[in-house]
Design a protein around this motif. Structure first.
Motif, PDB file in Angstrom:
ATOM      1  N   ARG A  56      15.119  -5.885  -4.528  1.00 19.48           N
ATOM      2  CA  ARG A  56      15.739  -7.100  -4.000  1.00 19.48           C
ATOM      3  C   ARG A  56      16.558  -7.810  -5.089  1.00 19.48           C
ATOM      4  NH1 ARG A  56      13.915  -9.382   0.840  1.00 19.48           N
ATOM      5  NH2 ARG A  56      12.399  -8.084   1.947  1.00 19.48           N
ATOM      6  N   ARG A 113      17.533   4.025  -7.746  1.00 15.35           N
ATOM      7  CA  ARG A 113      16.152   4.517  -7.666  1.00 15.35           C
ATOM      8  C   ARG A 113      15.691   5.090  -9.002  1.00 15.35           C
ATOM      9  NH1 ARG A 113      14.487   3.394  -3.041  1.00 15.35           N
ATOM     10  NH2 ARG A 113      12.399   3.849  -3.771  1.00 15.35           N
ATOM     11  N   ASP A 137       7.675   4.289  -2.092  1.00 16.30           N
ATOM     12  CA  ASP A 137       7.593   5.637  -2.677  1.00 16.30           C
ATOM     13  C   ASP A 137       6.592   5.661  -3.833  1.00 16.30           C
ATOM     14  OD1 ASP A 137       8.975   3.947  -4.340  1.00 16.30           O
ATOM     15  OD2 ASP A 137      10.369   5.473  -5.052  1.00 16.30           O
ATOM     16  N   ARG A 147      15.749  -1.829   8.456  1.00 14.43           N
ATOM     17  CA  ARG A 147      15.290  -1.382   7.127  1.00 14.43           C
ATOM     18  C   ARG A 147      14.355  -0.180   7.238  1.00 14.43           C
ATOM     19  NH1 ARG A 147      12.404  -4.833   3.736  1.00 14.43           N
ATOM     20  NH2 ARG A 147      12.225  -6.587   5.156  1.00 14.43           N
ATOM     21  N   ASP A 165      15.058   3.162   5.395  1.00 17.98           N
ATOM     22  CA  ASP A 165      14.093   3.593   4.378  1.00 17.98           C
ATOM     23  C   ASP A 165      13.477   4.963   4.695  1.00 17.98           C
ATOM     24  OD1 ASP A 165      14.587   1.199   3.097  1.00 17.98           O
ATOM     25  OD2 ASP A 165      12.738   0.226   3.748  1.00 17.98           O
TER      26      ASP A 165
HETATM   27  O1  CDP Z   1       8.243  -7.203   1.903  1.00 17.85           O
HETATM   28  P1  CDP Z   1       8.934  -6.134   2.700  1.00 17.85           P
HETATM   29  O2  CDP Z   1       7.986  -5.103   3.196  1.00 17.85           O
HETATM   30  O3  CDP Z   1       9.810  -6.671   3.762  1.00 17.85           O
HETATM   31  O4  CDP Z   1       9.959  -5.381   1.729  1.00 17.85           O
HETATM   32  P2  CDP Z   1       9.940  -5.210   0.165  1.00 17.85           P
HETATM   33  O5  CDP Z   1       8.690  -4.550  -0.280  1.00 17.85           O
HETATM   34  O6  CDP Z   1      10.313  -6.495  -0.457  1.00 17.85           O
HETATM   35  O7  CDP Z   1      11.116  -4.134  -0.052  1.00 17.85           O
HETATM   36  C1  CDP Z   1      12.460  -4.435   0.265  1.00 17.85           C
HETATM   37  C2  CDP Z   1      13.243  -3.149   0.398  1.00 17.85           C
HETATM   38  O8  CDP Z   1      13.289  -2.512  -0.889  1.00 17.85           O
HETATM   39  C3  CDP Z   1      12.690  -2.089   1.329  1.00 17.85           C
HETATM   40  O9  CDP Z   1      13.098  -2.264   2.680  1.00 17.85           O
HETATM   41  C4  CDP Z   1      13.251  -0.803   0.734  1.00 17.85           C
HETATM   42  O10 CDP Z   1      14.574  -0.578   1.162  1.00 17.85           O
HETATM   43  C5  CDP Z   1      13.285  -1.110  -0.751  1.00 17.85           C
HETATM   44  N1  CDP Z   1      12.150  -0.529  -1.507  1.00 17.85           N
HETATM   45  C6  CDP Z   1      12.211   0.797  -1.853  1.00 17.85           C
HETATM   46  O11 CDP Z   1      13.149   1.492  -1.488  1.00 17.85           O
HETATM   47  N2  CDP Z   1      11.242   1.352  -2.638  1.00 17.85           N
HETATM   48  C7  CDP Z   1      10.203   0.626  -3.043  1.00 17.85           C
HETATM   49  N3  CDP Z   1       9.287   1.199  -3.828  1.00 17.85           N
HETATM   50  C8  CDP Z   1      10.094  -0.729  -2.670  1.00 17.85           C
HETATM   51  C9  CDP Z   1      11.087  -1.283  -1.872  1.00 17.85           C
END
Ligand code: CDP
Length: 226
Positions: A40, A109, A131, A180, A184
């Protein structure tokens, strides 16, 4: 084998991963890392600096200028982007609407995973994301894959966001989560998928206390199989 313990929590958008991760970290005195906050914060930087996501060179250059830091206070996520506290701003809709596209970029990433792996070295940590059990810490001692009914997830997130963003609608939140999740799970680079050895936790009808108890029981039987 490393002696530190890693708990990896992955799952769909807004299904209570961070609530569980924070509670676990507090209970076990582990470090909590919200990996989503990192994607973010990168997204916020890209928006502010009009980074073209199709231009790999620009993306790579921008990443070099991004310095993220976590400051732990009461197990809440406090993240700084180049020394600016951005913890609140990264939860707003402009970031939520763009974060999955940014998180799908290979350069982004690779850089985030590298930083996350460094944080998990020689420390007991709980990390949540998409991931963590598959790519960041494939050898994590405990992996949880969280899910919940999409309508319930949207209602929970709407309640959370509405206080600070009175203009927001439930439909908008629902659409954002659905979009999302789609991005994702379908991206090429480490998509959101359950690690084969992850325990599924569907918390649609669970309270935060119940999901904590469920996970603590798993940890107990893992660390003390008798
Ligand atoms: O809190 P919420 O579950 O809405 O989302 P977040 O954990 O804040 O993550 C935001 C976005 O970051 C996710 O929708 C993914 O696109 C990305 N993300 C990711 O690709 N890999 C991660 N390890 C964590 C987040």
């Amino acid at each position: 084998m490393s002696s530190n313990i890693v708990i990896a929590i992955d799952g769909y958008s807004s299904c209570g991963k961070s609530t569980l991760a924070k509670a676990l970290a507090q209970k076990l005195h582990f470090i909590y890392v919200d990996s989503g906050a990192m994607y973010r914060a990168v997204t916020l930087y890209f928006i502010r600096h009009h980074v073209d996501l199709h231009d790999h060179q620009q993306v790579a250059e921008a990443l070099k200028n991004i310095h993220l830091n976590f400051h732990s206070r009461d197990y809440q996520t406090h993240i700084t982007l180049n020394d600016e506290e951005v913890s609140e701003e990264i939860r707003r809709m402009p970031v939520s609407d763009n974060v999955s596209a940014v998180a799908a970029l290979r350069e982004v990433r690779h850089e985030m995973v590298k930083q996350q792996q460094r944080m998990g070295k020689s420390k007991n940590i709980v990390m949540d994301g998409r991931d963590i059990g598959t790519t960041v810490f494939p050898d994590a001692q405990l992996k949880i894959f969280m899910t919940a009914d999409p309508k319930v997830r949207a209602e929970r997130r709407y309640k959370e966001l509405h206080e600070k963003n009175p203009g927001i609608t439930l439909e908008e939140v629902f659409e954002n989560l659905a979009h999302r999740d789609y991005q994702d799970t379908t991206r090429e680079e480490s998509p959101l998928v359950r690690a084969q050895d992850a325990i599924i936790l569907d918390n649609t009808n669970m309270t935060p206390d119940q999901q904590l108890e469920f996970t603590l029981n798993k940890i107990k039987s893992l660390l003390d199989p008798e």
